[in-house]
Write a protein that holds these residues in place. Structure first.
Motif, PDB file in Angstrom:
ATOM      1  N   VAL A 245      44.232  58.368  65.573  1.00 18.49           N
ATOM      2  CA  VAL A 245      45.645  58.067  65.815  1.00 18.49           C
ATOM      3  C   VAL A 245      46.319  59.096  66.709  1.00 18.49           C
ATOM      4  N   ALA A 246      45.752  60.319  66.792  1.00 23.19           N
ATOM      5  CA  ALA A 246      46.401  61.354  67.604  1.00 23.19           C
ATOM      6  C   ALA A 246      45.380  62.377  68.077  1.00 23.19           C
ATOM      7  N   LEU A 247      45.574  62.849  69.317  1.00 22.46           N
ATOM      8  CA  LEU A 247      44.696  63.848  69.913  1.00 22.46           C
ATOM      9  C   LEU A 247      45.519  64.989  70.505  1.00 22.46           C
ATOM     10  N   ALA A 248      45.049  66.202  70.314  1.00 25.07           N
ATOM     11  CA  ALA A 248      45.648  67.364  70.972  1.00 25.07           C
ATOM     12  C   ALA A 248      44.555  68.109  71.720  1.00 25.07           C
ATOM     13  N   ALA A 249      44.816  68.438  72.978  1.00 20.50           N
ATOM     14  CA  ALA A 249      43.836  69.140  73.811  1.00 20.50           C
ATOM     15  C   ALA A 249      44.550  70.251  74.569  1.00 20.50           C
TER      16      ALA A 249
ATOM     17  N   MET B  33      47.808  56.929  69.396  1.00 25.00           N
ATOM     18  CA  MET B  33      49.247  56.677  69.485  1.00 25.00           C
ATOM     19  C   MET B  33      50.031  57.899  69.962  1.00 25.00           C
ATOM     20  N   MET B  34      49.455  59.087  69.770  1.00 21.52           N
ATOM     21  CA  MET B  34      50.130  60.320  70.172  1.00 21.52           C
ATOM     22  C   MET B  34      49.122  61.246  70.823  1.00 21.52           C
TER      23      MET B  34
ATOM     24  N   TYR C  35      49.953  49.526  76.082  1.00 17.35           N
ATOM     25  CA  TYR C  35      49.651  50.875  75.572  1.00 17.35           C
ATOM     26  C   TYR C  35      50.678  51.858  76.110  1.00 17.35           C
ATOM     27  N   ALA C  36      51.472  52.426  75.209  1.00 19.15           N
ATOM     28  CA  ALA C  36      52.502  53.394  75.602  1.00 19.15           C
ATOM     29  C   ALA C  36      52.532  54.512  74.549  1.00 19.15           C
ATOM     30  N   PRO C  37      51.585  55.452  74.631  1.00 21.59           N
ATOM     31  CA  PRO C  37      51.521  56.514  73.622  1.00 21.59           C
ATOM     32  C   PRO C  37      52.639  57.536  73.786  1.00 21.59           C
ATOM     33  N   LYS C  38      52.920  58.265  72.737  1.00 20.05           N
ATOM     34  CA  LYS C  38      53.875  59.364  72.800  1.00 20.05           C
ATOM     35  C   LYS C  38      53.163  60.591  73.333  1.00 20.05           C
ATOM     36  N   LEU C  39      53.714  61.214  74.382  1.00 22.58           N
ATOM     37  CA  LEU C  39      53.092  62.366  75.025  1.00 22.58           C
ATOM     38  C   LEU C  39      53.908  63.624  74.761  1.00 22.58           C
ATOM     39  N   LEU C  40      53.212  64.691  74.386  1.00 22.37           N
ATOM     40  CA  LEU C  40      53.872  65.940  74.046  1.00 22.37           C
ATOM     41  C   LEU C  40      53.130  67.112  74.676  1.00 22.37           C
ATOM     42  N   GLY C  41      53.815  68.222  74.814  1.00 16.61           N
ATOM     43  CA  GLY C  41      53.183  69.396  75.406  1.00 16.61           C
ATOM     44  C   GLY C  41      53.340  70.628  74.549  1.00 16.61           C
ATOM     45  N   GLY C  42      52.431  71.587  74.757  1.00 18.90           N
ATOM     46  CA  GLY C  42      52.544  72.897  74.133  1.00 18.90           C
ATOM     47  C   GLY C  42      52.285  72.935  72.647  1.00 18.90           C
ATOM     48  N   ALA C  43      52.706  74.039  72.029  1.00 24.75           N
ATOM     49  CA  ALA C  43      52.453  74.269  70.611  1.00 24.75           C
ATOM     50  C   ALA C  43      53.136  73.219  69.738  1.00 24.75           C
ATOM     51  N   GLN C  44      54.338  72.795  70.116  1.00 18.36           N
ATOM     52  CA  GLN C  44      55.027  71.786  69.319  1.00 18.36           C
ATOM     53  C   GLN C  44      54.278  70.462  69.344  1.00 18.36           C
ATOM     54  N   GLY C  45      53.652  70.172  70.471  1.00 20.43           N
ATOM     55  CA  GLY C  45      52.837  68.960  70.553  1.00 20.43           C
ATOM     56  C   GLY C  45      51.676  68.999  69.576  1.00 20.43           C
ATOM     57  N   GLN C  46      51.018  70.155  69.472  1.00 21.35           N
ATOM     58  CA  GLN C  46      49.931  70.302  68.507  1.00 21.35           C
ATOM     59  C   GLN C  46      50.421  70.084  67.084  1.00 21.35           C
ATOM     60  N   ILE C  47      51.579  70.617  66.776  1.00 28.59           N
ATOM     61  CA  ILE C  47      52.148  70.456  65.434  1.00 28.59           C
ATOM     62  C   ILE C  47      52.415  68.990  65.132  1.00 28.59           C
ATOM     63  N   GLU C  48      52.986  68.274  66.103  1.00 29.53           N
ATOM     64  CA  GLU C  48      53.301  66.859  65.880  1.00 29.53           C
ATOM     65  C   GLU C  48      52.033  66.029  65.708  1.00 29.53           C
ATOM     66  N   VAL C  49      50.987  66.353  66.452  1.00 30.88           N
ATOM     67  CA  VAL C  49      49.696  65.667  66.266  1.00 30.88           C
ATOM     68  C   VAL C  49      49.165  65.942  64.869  1.00 30.88           C
ATOM     69  N   ALA C  50      49.296  67.202  64.413  1.00 29.63           N
ATOM     70  CA  ALA C  50      48.777  67.579  63.102  1.00 29.63           C
ATOM     71  C   ALA C  50      49.488  66.867  61.963  1.00 29.63           C
ATOM     72  N   ARG C  51      50.770  66.581  62.134  1.00 33.95           N
ATOM     73  CA  ARG C  51      51.511  65.949  61.036  1.00 33.95           C
ATOM     74  C   ARG C  51      51.913  64.509  61.367  1.00 33.95           C
TER      75      ARG C  51
END
Length: 510
Positions: A132-136, A153-154, A177-193
């Motif tokens: 459901v979510a990936l952080a790289a 999705m994220m 397909y329109a995933p939510k895109l995030l950057g940086g440390a906050q993006g990692q946090i949002e993927v984690a939760r």
């Protein structure tokens, strides 16, 4: 000696004499020694009485007494964490062998070694797991391939690569397909939760995974722990959170997965010792004298190549110094609540036995298989089920049945004690663990920085333990170690450890 209760899945075992399970809580501090706990209760009551009728001088004295009691309690808490805490066994009581169905997962570090192998498992078992979510980080090219296949999705990436990621997804032109895109440390946090995620695979290298892991726990997510630095540095904070939020923490690290598997079904009081196996890394057949006589550039290049495992550069260098095994000792201490005196490191060049436990009746239970991270990943994601799988040797495609034939190097198991002169990082890790507090965080951070300095050719391979020892000595001399740290103090210890390693490297090279 006070009793120690350890549990893993259904198995619980005790070390020492029995005692009352009563505990006194001060914030997240859990006092397991009832003598000190009752003293703390008496102290609190006495302060209350003094406050109502005693003179101010007596109140000041009582307040001083209370402060001393809290300090004693803090020291006791630090020691008590050495035993009796089994994070893996805390909330993993399921017993069904029914495989998961569509289990939703998030992956932190999807383009790294653990992340790509986790996606390989998802690819093999599409009905069991849903991404459901990936952080790289910055590897947008590989991330886009993953997005095209798994359509999470994220998605989060390094802030500097966010525009490139957006353009790449638009170019993919995936319908609906329109995933939510995030950057940086906050993006990692949002993927984690992520709200739809059940389990988070923490594959980010180093202490960078600490904050996202904590946020995932607070969001009620189970943790498939592949990032050992998270628990090594953050154990004092993460341990009580696991219990508070009722989530599970299952190891993806091959050695700790092996230990967890061996512990299944062990009765109360059954376990005497944990045995961590290690290959000895790329220099296992070289003497200290030979290593000193070898061109430093050759050592640098060889240190990033492992004879048995396919891993990332950082963990491969850690295997060459055997710091990985030292860090796993600290990890075992936190995951299984075992004292350092009851954790042993053994050299096992074949990497077939991934770790073991010794029982009080002298039985040694081992978990074995190919050196392949996919099995620990699969077990962590599907626990407690044993999912039928086809996981051949990742290097040559052979089935494990071939190993039993005993042809060539197959069918042979050898073990030995590590040479601490050759592998001083093991000794340093034991020392850091026994000191406790923020010292493991300082050591872990300094090691990350030292490895980076090696890879950028600023220090040589044999300089790594010198840098680490200098940092630890400085931390003790300058009283930088906090006995019972907060999250902020752990983060600061990580920052200080990196900075101190850089400074130490300049002194060593000069």
């Amino acid at each position: 000696m006070a009793a120690v209760q350890l549990s893993a899945g259904d198995a619980t075992f005790a070390i020492g004499a029995p005692r009352s399970p009563k505990a006194v809580h001060a914030g997240h501090v859990h006092f397991r020694d009832t003598t000190k706990a009752n003293a703390a209760e008496s102290t609190s009551s006495a302060i209350g009485i003094a406050a109502t009728g005693a003179c101010s001088a007596a109140m000041v004295a009582m307040a001083g007494w209370a402060r001393r009691a809290r300090r004693r309690g803090a020291a006791l808490q630090r020691r008590s964490w050495a035993k009796g805490r089994n994070l893996v066994g805390t909330n993993t009581r399921e017993t069904s062998n029914e495989p998961p169905s569509g289990k939703r997962i998030s992956i932190l570090g999807s383009t790294g070694s653990i992340g790509t192998q986790t996606l390989d498992i998802c690819r093999q078992f599409p009905g069991l797991f849903t991404v459901v979510a990936l952080a790289a980080g910055k590897n947008v090219e590989l991330l886009l391939e993953q997005i095209k296949e798994f359509k999470p999705m994220m998605i989060a990436c390094d802030e500097s690569k966010l525009d490139e990621l957006k353009a790449g997804i638009e170019k993919l032109a995936l319908p609906d397909y329109a995933p939510k895109l995030l950057g940086g440390a906050q993006g990692q946090i949002e993927v984690a939760r992520h709200p739809e995620c059940k389990t988070v695979v923490t594959g980010i290298v180093g202490c960078a995974g600490l904050i996202p892991t904590i946020e995932a726990i607070k969001a009620g997510k189970d943790i498939a722990l592949a990032n050992k630095e998270t628990i090594i540095a953050g154990g004092p904070v993460i341990a009580p959170l696991i219990e508070e939020y009722g989530v599970s923490m299952l190891p993806v690290d091959s050695e700790h997965s092996a230990i967890f598997q061996c512990l299944q079904g062990v009765p109360k009081g059954g376990v005497k010792k944990i045995i961590l196996t290690g290959s000895g890394g790329t220099f296992r057949d070289m003497s200290v004298e030979e290593m000193k006589a070898t061109d430093p550039e050759v050592l640098r290049q060889r240190s990033t190549t492992h004879p048995n495992w396919d891993m990332g550069a950082k963990i491969t260098v850690d295997s060459s110094t055997m710091m990985n095994k030292g860090l796993e000792v600290i990890e075992a201490h936190w995951l299984y609540g075992v004292d350092y005196d009851d954790i042993e490191v053994v050299i096992h060049p074949q990497s077939i036995v991934h770790s073991a436990i010794e029982c009080h009746d002298t039985a040694v239970l081992m978990q074995s298989g190919w050196p392949d991270m996919r099995l620990p990943i699969l077990y962590a994601l599907s626990h407690p089920a044993r999912v039928p799988a086809n996981l051949p040797n990742p290097r040559d495609g052979r089935d494990f049945a071939d190993w039993w034939k005993g042809e060539g190097k197959d069918g042979k198991l050898t073990f030995g004690k590590p040479d601490l002169e050759k592998y001083p990082c093991i000794r340093l890790a034991y020392k850091a663990g026994r000191i406790g507090g923020t010292m493991p965080a300082i050591l872990s951070a300094a090691n990350e920085q030292a490895v980076e300095l090696l890879l950028t050719k600023e220090i040589d391979f044999l300089d790594i333990p010198k840098v680490l020892e200098a940092v630890m000595d400085k931390a003790e001399a300058e009283k930088k170690v906090v006995e019972v740290p907060s999250l902020e103090e752990i983060v600061e210890a990580d920052r200080w450890g990196r900075e101190a390693a850089t400074e130490a490297s300049k002194t060593i090279k000069s």
